[in-house]
Design a protein around this motif. Structure first.
Motif, PDB file in Angstrom:
ATOM      1  N   ASN A  16      -7.163 -60.822 -21.731  1.00 35.87           N
ATOM      2  CA  ASN A  16      -7.313 -60.401 -20.725  1.00 35.87           C
ATOM      3  C   ASN A  16      -7.431 -60.718 -19.707  1.00 35.87           C
ATOM      4  O   ASN A  16      -8.127 -62.043 -19.169  1.00 35.87           O
ATOM      5  CB  ASN A  16      -8.892 -60.040 -20.508  1.00 35.87           C
ATOM      6  CG  ASN A  16      -9.926 -58.897 -19.347  1.00 35.87           C
ATOM      7  OD1 ASN A  16      -7.527 -58.603 -18.995  1.00 35.87           O
ATOM      8  ND2 ASN A  16     -10.491 -58.714 -19.288  1.00 35.87           N
ATOM      9  N   HIS A  18      -6.180 -63.419 -16.211  1.00 36.35           N
ATOM     10  CA  HIS A  18      -6.615 -62.985 -15.029  1.00 36.35           C
ATOM     11  C   HIS A  18      -6.074 -63.849 -14.124  1.00 36.35           C
ATOM     12  O   HIS A  18      -6.477 -65.540 -14.319  1.00 36.35           O
ATOM     13  CB  HIS A  18      -7.187 -62.351 -14.021  1.00 36.35           C
ATOM     14  CG  HIS A  18      -7.469 -61.005 -14.988  1.00 36.35           C
ATOM     15  ND1 HIS A  18      -7.045 -59.574 -14.219  1.00 36.35           N
ATOM     16  CD2 HIS A  18      -8.104 -60.660 -16.211  1.00 36.35           C
ATOM     17  CE1 HIS A  18      -7.732 -58.150 -14.435  1.00 36.35           C
ATOM     18  NE2 HIS A  18      -7.581 -58.979 -15.800  1.00 36.35           N
ATOM     19  N   GLU A  25      -3.289 -61.614  -6.421  1.00 29.69           N
ATOM     20  CA  GLU A  25      -3.084 -61.134  -8.012  1.00 29.69           C
ATOM     21  C   GLU A  25      -2.211 -61.115  -8.660  1.00 29.69           C
ATOM     22  O   GLU A  25      -1.382 -60.209  -8.104  1.00 29.69           O
ATOM     23  CB  GLU A  25      -3.993 -60.636  -8.851  1.00 29.69           C
ATOM     24  CG  GLU A  25      -4.690 -61.222  -9.909  1.00 29.69           C
ATOM     25  CD  GLU A  25      -5.606 -60.158 -10.858  1.00 29.69           C
ATOM     26  OE1 GLU A  25      -6.991 -60.148 -10.766  1.00 29.69           O
ATOM     27  OE2 GLU A  25      -5.246 -58.916 -11.484  1.00 29.69           O
ATOM     28  N   HIS A  28      -2.621 -59.595 -14.610  1.00 28.75           N
ATOM     29  CA  HIS A  28      -3.642 -58.793 -14.399  1.00 28.75           C
ATOM     30  C   HIS A  28      -3.883 -58.348 -15.911  1.00 28.75           C
ATOM     31  O   HIS A  28      -3.891 -57.354 -15.799  1.00 28.75           O
ATOM     32  CB  HIS A  28      -3.252 -57.126 -13.759  1.00 28.75           C
ATOM     33  CG  HIS A  28      -1.874 -57.236 -13.055  1.00 28.75           C
ATOM     34  ND1 HIS A  28      -2.773 -57.735 -11.579  1.00 28.75           N
ATOM     35  CD2 HIS A  28      -0.508 -57.534 -12.316  1.00 28.75           C
ATOM     36  CE1 HIS A  28      -1.118 -57.957 -10.384  1.00 28.75           C
ATOM     37  NE2 HIS A  28      -0.372 -57.996 -10.666  1.00 28.75           N
ATOM     38  N   GLY A  29      -4.637 -59.162 -16.543  1.00 29.80           N
ATOM     39  CA  GLY A  29      -5.119 -58.506 -17.600  1.00 29.80           C
ATOM     40  C   GLY A  29      -4.329 -58.534 -18.737  1.00 29.80           C
ATOM     41  O   GLY A  29      -4.375 -57.564 -19.305  1.00 29.80           O
ATOM     42  N   LYS A  63      -7.802 -70.113 -14.109  1.00 31.74           N
ATOM     43  CA  LYS A  63      -7.366 -68.794 -14.443  1.00 31.74           C
ATOM     44  C   LYS A  63      -8.377 -68.152 -13.435  1.00 31.74           C
ATOM     45  O   LYS A  63      -9.627 -68.046 -13.150  1.00 31.74           O
ATOM     46  CB  LYS A  63      -7.769 -69.289 -15.536  1.00 31.74           C
ATOM     47  CG  LYS A  63      -6.586 -69.276 -16.578  1.00 31.74           C
ATOM     48  CD  LYS A  63      -6.754 -70.122 -18.009  1.00 31.74           C
ATOM     49  CE  LYS A  63      -7.134 -70.976 -18.747  1.00 31.74           C
ATOM     50  NZ  LYS A  63      -7.053 -72.109 -18.133  1.00 31.74           N
ATOM     51  N   ARG A  64      -8.429 -66.937 -12.794  1.00 33.67           N
ATOM     52  CA  ARG A  64      -9.079 -66.175 -12.586  1.00 33.67           C
ATOM     53  C   ARG A  64     -10.090 -65.102 -13.381  1.00 33.67           C
ATOM     54  O   ARG A  64     -11.620 -65.339 -12.946  1.00 33.67           O
ATOM     55  CB  ARG A  64      -8.431 -65.019 -11.571  1.00 33.67           C
ATOM     56  CG  ARG A  64      -9.434 -63.813 -11.168  1.00 33.67           C
ATOM     57  CD  ARG A  64      -9.054 -63.125 -10.638  1.00 33.67           C
ATOM     58  NE  ARG A  64      -8.822 -63.093  -7.961  1.00 33.67           N
ATOM     59  CZ  ARG A  64      -8.097 -63.199  -7.682  1.00 33.67           C
ATOM     60  NH1 ARG A  64      -7.792 -61.144  -8.509  1.00 33.67           N
ATOM     61  NH2 ARG A  64      -8.223 -63.342  -6.772  1.00 33.67           N
ATOM     62  N   GLY A 218       2.956 -58.753 -14.415  1.00 35.85           N
ATOM     63  CA  GLY A 218       1.452 -59.180 -14.873  1.00 35.85           C
ATOM     64  C   GLY A 218       0.806 -58.281 -16.107  1.00 35.85           C
ATOM     65  O   GLY A 218      -0.032 -58.496 -15.560  1.00 35.85           O
ATOM     66  N   ARG A 219       1.532 -57.232 -16.387  1.00 32.48           N
ATOM     67  CA  ARG A 219       0.952 -56.705 -17.405  1.00 32.48           C
ATOM     68  C   ARG A 219       1.908 -56.428 -18.299  1.00 32.48           C
ATOM     69  O   ARG A 219       3.038 -56.195 -18.585  1.00 32.48           O
ATOM     70  CB  ARG A 219       1.053 -55.169 -16.632  1.00 32.48           C
ATOM     71  CG  ARG A 219      -0.564 -54.913 -15.925  1.00 32.48           C
ATOM     72  CD  ARG A 219      -0.860 -53.385 -15.909  1.00 32.48           C
ATOM     73  NE  ARG A 219      -1.438 -53.349 -15.014  1.00 32.48           N
ATOM     74  CZ  ARG A 219      -1.769 -53.829 -13.510  1.00 32.48           C
ATOM     75  NH1 ARG A 219      -0.957 -53.473 -13.042  1.00 32.48           N
ATOM     76  NH2 ARG A 219      -3.024 -53.408 -12.723  1.00 32.48           N
TER      77      ARG A 219
END
Ligand SMILES: Nc1ncnc2c1ncn2[C@@H]1O[C@H](COP(=O)(O)OP(=O)(O)OP(=O)(O)O)[C@@H](O)[C@H]1O
Ligand SMILES: [Mg+2]
Length: 246
Positions: A16, A18, A25, A28-29, A63-64, A218-219
């Motif tokens: 996960n 982010h 961002e 995204h996960g 990392k977020r 991003g996914r």
């Protein structure tokens, strides 16, 4: 989506993840794994976030959210230096070597970054890449682009990684040099070193890797064995923007 589970012991587990640049961002996960000794490729179009993911897991950018586990240890907050010492070594995009230093000093810097002080670590690298052995005392600026990329890979190998991460090793290089680098990566896997490759040359990458993840802005859009991904509708969707038909 194709099945992502496969046998083996996870070496790298990303859960996960982010990542953001400022408020934007771009990852995204994202979740994926690399098993011990496995050759995994991360595919995706320009700007999909591949390098961002690699930089985040290597501790080069923050990392977020999310968790990174390496060899059973949570390295989410570890420094880039400690991550290299734990055995996760990244060869950055664009064959970045120290051009004012000799070939050998570049390799030694790789070794030191992995806390390796025995120069014997260089011998298998010179055996694998005779062009580096021949030029060991030359300044790296005198190498061709292909030779500099080989030097960058050698630098990564010198840190004795358990996981070698290669970000677009093909960048601007002749096809034969690319084949050579990917063949070396495959050979490393046979010695038990895992490889995580980001590559635009999809067919070549899938010929060498055993498993792949497809990144779409991003996914993770899909995953599967290299054989499943070759020629799949999913791959066409990611690269051509077409409609997935099966
Ligand atoms: N330092 C940065 N600051 C702000 N945005 C960035 C930065 N680096 C990358 N980005 C943006 O983040 C997104 C993902 O970029 P990234 O470099 O991770 O993609 P990539 O999949 O590696 O692409 P490529 O195949 O071109 O190397 C892009 O939209 C990019 O513009
Ligand atoms: Mg990139």
């Amino acid at each position: 989506m194709l099945a992502a589970n496969r046998p083996g012991t996870p070496l790298l587990e990303v859960d996960n993840l982010h990542v953001a640049y400022g408020k934007a961002e771009v990852v995204h996960g994202v979740s994926f794994t690399v098993q011990r000794g496995e050759f995994v490729v991360l595919l995706g179009r320009n700007g999909a976030g591949k390098s961002t993911i690699l930089h985040a897991i290597s501790g080069l950018i923050p990392k977020r959210a999310g968790t990174v586990t390496f060899a059973g240890v949570n390295v989410t907050r570890a420094s880039a230096r400690d991550i290299v010492r734990a055995g996760m070594v990244q060869v950055l995009e664009g064959h970045r070597v120290f051009t004012s230093l000799s070939v050998e000093d570049n390799l030694l810097i790789g070794a030191y970054s992995g806390a390796i002080t025995d120069r014997a670590v260089l011998e298998p690298i010179y055996e694998t890449f005779p062009e580096l052995a021949e030029r060991r005392h030359q300044q790296a600026s005198r190498l061709s682009g292909g030779q500099q990329q080989i030097l960058a890979v050698g630098q990564g190998m010198a840190a004795k990684p358990a996981l070698l991460i290669l970000d677009e090793p093909s960048g601007g290089l002749a096809p034969l040099v690319v084949d050579r680098i990917l063949d070396v990566a495959s050979a490393l896997c046979r010695t038990g070193i895992a490889v995580l490759l980001v590559e635009q040359l999809v067919e070549k990458a899938l010929r060498h890797a055993s498993f792949g993840y497809l990144l779409e802005t991003g996914r993770i859009g899909g995953a599967g064995s290299a054989a499943e991904l070759q020629d799949s509708a999913l791959l066409r969707r990611v690269y051509l923007g077409g409609v997935e038909v099966d």
